[in-house]
Write a protein that holds these residues in place. Structure first.
Motif, PDB file in Angstrom:
ATOM      1  N   LYS A  34      32.129 -49.665 -11.454  1.00 55.04           N
ATOM      2  CA  LYS A  34      32.933 -50.081 -10.216  1.00 55.04           C
ATOM      3  C   LYS A  34      34.113 -49.025  -9.819  1.00 55.04           C
ATOM      4  CE  LYS A  34      34.899 -53.782 -12.769  1.00 55.04           C
ATOM      5  NZ  LYS A  34      34.300 -53.681 -14.104  1.00 55.04           N
ATOM      6  N   TYR A  35      34.122 -48.878  -8.735  1.00 51.72           N
ATOM      7  CA  TYR A  35      35.273 -48.091  -8.178  1.00 51.72           C
ATOM      8  C   TYR A  35      35.926 -48.319  -6.998  1.00 51.72           C
ATOM      9  CZ  TYR A  35      32.972 -44.376 -11.136  1.00 51.72           C
ATOM     10  OH  TYR A  35      32.526 -43.787 -12.466  1.00 51.72           O
ATOM     11  N   VAL A  36      37.271 -48.139  -6.853  1.00 51.49           N
ATOM     12  CA  VAL A  36      37.927 -48.532  -5.604  1.00 51.49           C
ATOM     13  C   VAL A  36      38.272 -47.319  -4.839  1.00 51.49           C
ATOM     14  CG1 VAL A  36      40.227 -49.684  -5.048  1.00 51.49           C
ATOM     15  CG2 VAL A  36      38.945 -50.523  -6.821  1.00 51.49           C
ATOM     16  N   PHE A  37      37.912 -47.212  -3.707  1.00 49.97           N
ATOM     17  CA  PHE A  37      38.353 -46.057  -2.717  1.00 49.97           C
ATOM     18  C   PHE A  37      39.430 -46.483  -2.020  1.00 49.97           C
ATOM     19  CE2 PHE A  37      37.383 -44.074   1.340  1.00 49.97           C
ATOM     20  CZ  PHE A  37      38.049 -42.824   1.202  1.00 49.97           C
ATOM     21  N   VAL A  38      40.461 -45.770  -2.015  1.00 47.62           N
ATOM     22  CA  VAL A  38      41.991 -46.031  -1.254  1.00 47.62           C
ATOM     23  C   VAL A  38      41.802 -45.043  -0.118  1.00 47.62           C
ATOM     24  CG1 VAL A  38      44.445 -45.851  -1.415  1.00 47.62           C
ATOM     25  CG2 VAL A  38      43.289 -46.724  -3.270  1.00 47.62           C
ATOM     26  N   ALA A  39      41.440 -45.294   0.890  1.00 43.81           N
ATOM     27  CA  ALA A  39      41.276 -44.504   2.278  1.00 43.81           C
ATOM     28  C   ALA A  39      42.736 -43.901   2.780  1.00 43.81           C
ATOM     29  CB  ALA A  39      40.589 -45.118   3.511  1.00 43.81           C
ATOM     30  N   SER A  40      43.737 -44.564   2.428  1.00 42.06           N
ATOM     31  CA  SER A  40      45.116 -43.976   2.485  1.00 42.06           C
ATOM     32  C   SER A  40      45.431 -43.262   1.304  1.00 42.06           C
ATOM     33  CB  SER A  40      46.228 -45.188   2.645  1.00 42.06           C
ATOM     34  OG  SER A  40      47.260 -44.890   3.146  1.00 42.06           O
ATOM     35  N   ASN A  41      46.762 -43.104   1.294  1.00 43.50           N
ATOM     36  CA  ASN A  41      47.428 -42.117   0.282  1.00 43.50           C
ATOM     37  C   ASN A  41      47.823 -42.747  -1.029  1.00 43.50           C
ATOM     38  OD1 ASN A  41      50.165 -43.259   0.933  1.00 43.50           O
ATOM     39  ND2 ASN A  41      49.669 -42.141   2.812  1.00 43.50           N
ATOM     40  N   ALA A  42      48.155 -41.754  -1.868  1.00 42.61           N
ATOM     41  CA  ALA A  42      48.517 -42.088  -3.188  1.00 42.61           C
ATOM     42  C   ALA A  42      49.875 -42.890  -3.408  1.00 42.61           C
ATOM     43  CB  ALA A  42      48.845 -41.093  -4.031  1.00 42.61           C
ATOM     44  N   ARG A  43      50.762 -42.490  -2.400  1.00 41.31           N
ATOM     45  CA  ARG A  43      51.983 -43.347  -2.093  1.00 41.31           C
ATOM     46  C   ARG A  43      51.835 -44.641  -1.884  1.00 41.31           C
ATOM     47  NH1 ARG A  43      57.045 -43.983  -2.755  1.00 41.31           N
ATOM     48  NH2 ARG A  43      58.600 -44.008  -1.271  1.00 41.31           N
ATOM     49  N   LEU A  44      50.885 -45.256  -1.056  1.00 42.01           N
ATOM     50  CA  LEU A  44      50.757 -46.474  -0.872  1.00 42.01           C
ATOM     51  C   LEU A  44      50.272 -47.340  -2.034  1.00 42.01           C
ATOM     52  CD1 LEU A  44      50.469 -48.952   1.256  1.00 42.01           C
ATOM     53  CD2 LEU A  44      47.852 -47.967   1.642  1.00 42.01           C
ATOM     54  N   PHE A  45      49.288 -46.405  -2.737  1.00 40.98           N
ATOM     55  CA  PHE A  45      48.691 -47.193  -4.022  1.00 40.98           C
ATOM     56  C   PHE A  45      49.736 -47.425  -4.935  1.00 40.98           C
ATOM     57  CE2 PHE A  45      46.175 -47.008  -8.020  1.00 40.98           C
ATOM     58  CZ  PHE A  45      45.606 -48.092  -7.876  1.00 40.98           C
ATOM     59  N   SER A  46      50.796 -46.421  -5.077  1.00 40.21           N
ATOM     60  CA  SER A  46      51.792 -46.377  -6.174  1.00 40.21           C
ATOM     61  C   SER A  46      52.524 -47.854  -5.817  1.00 40.21           C
ATOM     62  CB  SER A  46      52.582 -44.941  -6.314  1.00 40.21           C
ATOM     63  OG  SER A  46      53.454 -44.908  -5.010  1.00 40.21           O
ATOM     64  N   ILE A  47      52.878 -48.205  -4.636  1.00 42.25           N
ATOM     65  CA  ILE A  47      53.723 -49.206  -4.400  1.00 42.25           C
ATOM     66  C   ILE A  47      52.951 -50.437  -4.872  1.00 42.25           C
ATOM     67  CG2 ILE A  47      54.837 -50.497  -2.356  1.00 42.25           C
ATOM     68  CD1 ILE A  47      55.088 -47.646  -0.933  1.00 42.25           C
ATOM     69  N   SER A  48      51.572 -50.539  -4.621  1.00 40.73           N
ATOM     70  CA  SER A  48      50.956 -51.728  -4.877  1.00 40.73           C
ATOM     71  C   SER A  48      50.883 -51.593  -6.529  1.00 40.73           C
ATOM     72  CB  SER A  48      49.406 -51.443  -4.658  1.00 40.73           C
ATOM     73  OG  SER A  48      48.570 -52.425  -5.061  1.00 40.73           O
ATOM     74  N   VAL A  49      50.804 -50.721  -7.246  1.00 39.07           N
ATOM     75  CA  VAL A  49      50.817 -50.637  -8.577  1.00 39.07           C
ATOM     76  C   VAL A  49      52.058 -51.260  -9.186  1.00 39.07           C
ATOM     77  CG1 VAL A  49      50.927 -49.145 -10.799  1.00 39.07           C
ATOM     78  CG2 VAL A  49      49.042 -48.904  -8.938  1.00 39.07           C
ATOM     79  N   TYR A  50      53.081 -50.643  -8.613  1.00 38.81           N
ATOM     80  CA  TYR A  50      54.644 -51.079  -8.989  1.00 38.81           C
ATOM     81  C   TYR A  50      54.772 -52.498  -8.528  1.00 38.81           C
ATOM     82  CZ  TYR A  50      59.818 -50.810  -9.338  1.00 38.81           C
ATOM     83  OH  TYR A  50      60.903 -51.198  -9.706  1.00 38.81           O
ATOM     84  N   ALA A  51      54.513 -52.826  -7.541  1.00 32.49           N
ATOM     85  CA  ALA A  51      54.844 -54.356  -6.972  1.00 32.49           C
ATOM     86  C   ALA A  51      54.195 -55.295  -8.131  1.00 32.49           C
ATOM     87  CB  ALA A  51      54.379 -54.520  -5.557  1.00 32.49           C
ATOM     88  N   ALA A  52      52.974 -54.764  -8.731  1.00 26.16           N
ATOM     89  CA  ALA A  52      52.390 -55.785  -9.421  1.00 26.16           C
ATOM     90  C   ALA A  52      52.936 -55.998 -10.830  1.00 26.16           C
ATOM     91  CB  ALA A  52      50.734 -55.201  -9.899  1.00 26.16           C
ATOM     92  N   GLU A  53      53.978 -55.276 -11.024  1.00 28.45           N
ATOM     93  CA  GLU A  53      54.827 -55.374 -12.213  1.00 28.45           C
ATOM     94  C   GLU A  53      56.128 -55.613 -12.334  1.00 28.45           C
ATOM     95  OE1 GLU A  53      55.365 -50.751 -13.804  1.00 28.45           O
ATOM     96  OE2 GLU A  53      53.411 -51.492 -13.756  1.00 28.45           O
ATOM     97  N   VAL A  54      56.850 -55.228 -11.114  1.00 29.24           N
ATOM     98  CA  VAL A  54      58.111 -55.261 -10.896  1.00 29.24           C
ATOM     99  C   VAL A  54      58.626 -56.688 -11.134  1.00 29.24           C
ATOM    100  CG1 VAL A  54      58.362 -55.090  -8.300  1.00 29.24           C
ATOM    101  CG2 VAL A  54      60.231 -54.099  -9.901  1.00 29.24           C
ATOM    102  N   ASP A  55      59.902 -56.976 -11.564  1.00 29.86           N
ATOM    103  CA  ASP A  55      60.455 -58.371 -11.510  1.00 29.86           C
ATOM    104  C   ASP A  55      60.685 -58.749  -9.901  1.00 29.86           C
ATOM    105  OD1 ASP A  55      60.744 -58.517 -14.241  1.00 29.86           O
ATOM    106  OD2 ASP A  55      62.749 -57.626 -14.334  1.00 29.86           O
ATOM    107  N   ARG A  56      60.336 -59.922  -9.696  1.00 32.88           N
ATOM    108  CA  ARG A  56      60.579 -60.560  -8.284  1.00 32.88           C
ATOM    109  C   ARG A  56      62.245 -60.259  -7.789  1.00 32.88           C
ATOM    110  NH1 ARG A  56      56.292 -59.979  -8.762  1.00 32.88           N
ATOM    111  NH2 ARG A  56      54.558 -61.306  -8.327  1.00 32.88           N
ATOM    112  N   GLU A  57      63.198 -60.161  -8.947  1.00 32.56           N
ATOM    113  CA  GLU A  57      64.439 -59.940  -8.436  1.00 32.56           C
ATOM    114  C   GLU A  57      64.712 -58.648  -7.735  1.00 32.56           C
ATOM    115  OE1 GLU A  57      67.007 -60.731 -11.522  1.00 32.56           O
ATOM    116  OE2 GLU A  57      66.496 -62.841 -11.881  1.00 32.56           O
TER     117      GLU A  57
END
Length: 472
Positions: free
Chosen positions: A130-153
């Motif tokens: 199974k693979y995920v295709f990000v049709a947008s850029n790496a910048r958008l995906f990096s924000i998703s990765v960071y938002a998944a781990e960052v403190d809500r504060e």
């Protein structure tokens, strides 16, 4: 006829912005000796999907349009666009599961786009890669990765105090460019956004429509164990630029014939993607700006929308016969020798490829960005929704291939004089030389990445090799 090649299925969410790069991804995988089937999720207004598929070379890729699903009772009418697409994808999952069950031989791999991550569970059921295709850029995906781990504060500080969001190893995300899901860390859109990163982390890899030389810093951060790569372990495969190839079937199109009669790099192409719309007042200002610039133009025009910039995303794409009603009186007559107004749709990739086109006034959807760069056309950034504000900032401040207006920051009306200034800056002013030089460099780097032995070619070959059982 039994399938002899390893079989890959790609699931495409609704909207041409995802279908177009997915069809091209399918063709490239087929050229790497894989059997490819694209399942396209549909809405009630799915005729544009069929039209797009008809215009593609489907000799290499089988395309199956899934039956439309009903979501009217699942999301409120005023729900944001991603919520509507996610609902369609969720309701389409049983159709995909039934299709797999009916196959004599189970596919080796499933590739989903960012809205189809729930389908990865089906890949597990059928023991598929199974693979995920990000049709947008790496910048958008990096924000998703960071938002998944960052403190809500940290997110609350970004939203409430409008502080930049500092992403490890990447450029900060300014509040004015922030993404809609980040504005409510407790909302469903946010959970869907971070769910992308969490699901992708369990996949066999993430394919991104970018290339090493376009986003080297962000890609490095996603792989670096001391930065974002410390928590995100799945392989990253930059495979771009992925864009629709031009076709010969519309070579007699009247727009292209008009372009044949124009001087080299003299035309500004104006389009806001497959569903973008402007307000009535902004439409009038844009018309006046184009006229005042005294430059040649092609304008793909749509009926105004006062409340939803993505209002035509799910529309059928049929032409409107009354577009004159929302243009300034006499505009068409005064500009008939220099401009071409096209209702609803135009062959964008063929237009951008034409030598007479020297600039692109664009909503900065990633498909349009990639097509513009690969055709060596500088951009006027006019973002409307989704990640487009972030893209416009990247293009202007980091890549140097675009200009944009400060008047867009607060969703205010961009005046005709500002539009005139931007058009002239891209087409005829001194600044146009620097823009054209930079976009030419990026075009060359994209071509190099896709060539045999290039970074993107090698990335996709690794994916194909694993699906085929080769150790690459």
């Amino acid at each position: 006829m039994p399938i002899t090649k390893p079989h890959v299925v790609i699931l495409a969410s609704p909207g041409l912005g995802l279908l177009i790069p997915i069809l091209e991804l399918g063709r490239r995988l087929a050229q790497l000796n894989l059997q490819v089937t694209v399942f396209a999720a549909a809405t009630d207004s799915s005729d544009r999907i069929s039209q797009q598929i008809d215009s593609q070379d489907t000799d290499l890729v089988e395309v199956v349009v899934l039956p439309p699903v009903e979501i009217s009772g699942l999301v409120p009418p005023n729900a944001i666009l991603p919520a509507k697409i996610l609902a369609i994808m969720h309701e389409s999952l049983p159709l995909l599961r039934s299709a797999f069950s009916a196959m004599t031989t189970c596919p080796k791999a499933l590739i989903v786009d960012v809205f189809g991550i729930d389908a990865l569970a089906i890949a597990n059921e059928f023991e598929m890669l199974k693979y995920v295709f990000v049709a947008s850029n790496a910048r958008l995906f990096s924000i998703s990765v960071y938002a998944a781990e960052v403190d809500r504060e940290v997110l609350e500080e970004h939203v409430n105090q409008q502080q930049p969001l500092k992403i490890p190893g990447c450029s900060p995300l300014r509040f004015e460019d922030t993404l809609e899901p980040l504005k409510d860390p407790n909302g469903p859109a946010f959970h869907g956004f971070v769910g992308l990163a969490m699901a992708a982390a369990t996949s066999d890899g993430v394919l991104i429509n970018t290339w090493e030389d376009l986003e080297p810093t962000t890609l490095r951060a996603l792989r670096d164990s001391k930065l974002l790569g410390g928590t995100f372990k799945a392989p990253i495969y930059p495979i771009g630029p992925v864009s629709r190839p031009t076709g010969s079937s519309i070579s007699e199109n009247r727009i292209l014939k008009w372009l044949d009669d124009q001087p080299t790099e003299s035309v500004i192409y104006v389009s806001f993607g497959s569903g973008g719309t402007l307000s009535a007042k902004q439409t009038i200002e844009l018309a006046w700006g184009l006229e005042l610039s005294q430059q040649r133009f092609i304008w793909v025009i749509r009926p105004p929308s006062e409340s939803d910039a993505s209002g035509l995303f799910f529309s059928s794409g049929k032409k409107s016969s009354s577009f004159q009603d929302y243009l300034p009186e006499g505009f068409l007559t005064r500009t008939q020798k220099v401009g071409l107004v096209v209702p609803m749709w135009a062959p964008q990739s063929e237009i951008l490829e034409h030598s007479s086109v020297g600039g692109f006034l664009s909503h900065c959807g990633w498909n349009s960005v990639v097509e513009s760069i690969t055709n060596e056309v500088a951009i006027i950034g006019w973002p409307l929704y989704a990640e487009q504000k972030m893209n416009a900032t990247m293009l202007t401040e980091e890549m140097g291939v675009a200009v944009k207006s400060k008047e867009l920051a607060c969703q205010s009306i961009v005046g005709r004089e500002e539009i005139e200034r931007m058009v002239r800056k891209v087409l005829v002013d001194k600044e146009s030389h620097g823009l054209k030089k930079k976009v030419k460099e990026l075009k060359f780097s994209g071509e190099k990445a896709l060539s045999n032995g290039g970074s993107s070619y090698d990335s996709l070959s690794k994916v194909a090799g694993r699906v085929s059982g080769r150790n690459e």
